[in-house]
Design a protein around this motif. Structure first.
Motif, PDB file in Angstrom:
ATOM      1  N   THR A 110      -1.155  34.592  18.320  1.00  0.00           N
ATOM      2  CA  THR A 110      -1.173  33.546  17.293  1.00  0.00           C
ATOM      3  C   THR A 110      -2.538  32.876  17.229  1.00  0.00           C
ATOM      4  OG1 THR A 110       1.192  33.139  17.613  1.00  0.00           O
ATOM      5  CG2 THR A 110      -0.071  31.406  16.536  1.00  0.00           C
ATOM      6  N   TRP A 146      -1.024  28.732  10.664  1.00  0.00           N
ATOM      7  CA  TRP A 146      -0.352  28.830  11.966  1.00  0.00           C
ATOM      8  C   TRP A 146       0.943  29.632  11.882  1.00  0.00           C
ATOM      9  CZ3 TRP A 146      -2.578  28.012  16.392  1.00  0.00           C
ATOM     10  CH2 TRP A 146      -3.651  27.119  16.472  1.00  0.00           C
ATOM     11  N   MET A 174       1.731  33.210  13.722  1.00  0.00           N
ATOM     12  CA  MET A 174       2.823  33.358  14.682  1.00  0.00           C
ATOM     13  C   MET A 174       3.844  34.389  14.189  1.00  0.00           C
ATOM     14  SD  MET A 174       5.449  30.656  16.553  1.00  0.00           S
ATOM     15  CE  MET A 174       4.802  29.336  15.659  1.00  0.00           C
TER      16      MET A 174
END
Length: 122
Positions: free
Chosen positions: A39, A50, A54
């Motif tokens: 990530t 983000w 992820m």
């Protein structure tokens, strides 16, 4: 809907049982660190949000053909992804296998569980 609730209940109980095993806790921690590193890498190198970073880090390790619409664009990212997948897929597979075993063990009664353990020791 009812079968989903029963399956979710089995999953939660299997997770609870799995976390009591030191091997699973170690695998979970290792997988968490691998996903965190993926990530952070994709966030920094590819500039993804983000959640996108992820999502790609998790979905790419699951042994299915999920299309994410996200692709590494630089040569460095592609090399990282190859190494990331080789290491991470193995850890993910072993963790899923261990979790599955915990769910199956949960569904066995105590007598069957003892018999299975004796058979596995042979």
């Amino acid at each position: 809907m009812f079968s989903f609730i029963l399956s979710a209940k089995r999953l939660v109980k299997g997770l609870w049982r799995a976390f009591k095993r030191p091997q699973f806790l170690s695998l979970f921690t290792t997988l968490f660190l691998i996903i965190l590193s993926g990530t952070l890498f994709y966030k920094g190198t590819e500039g993804w949000y983000w959640l996108d970073a992820m999502y790609f880090a998790v979905v790419s390790l699951i042994p299915t053909g999920v299309e994410t619409g996200l692709y590494p664009t630089t040569s460095f990212s592609k090399i990282f992804t190859m190494i990331y997948l080789i290491v991470g897929t193995g850890v993910m597979f072993i963790m899923l296998l261990t979790l599955g075993r915990s769910i199956v063990d949960f569904s066995l009664n105590e007598e069957e569980e003892v018999a299975v353990k004796k058979h596995l020791k042979k």
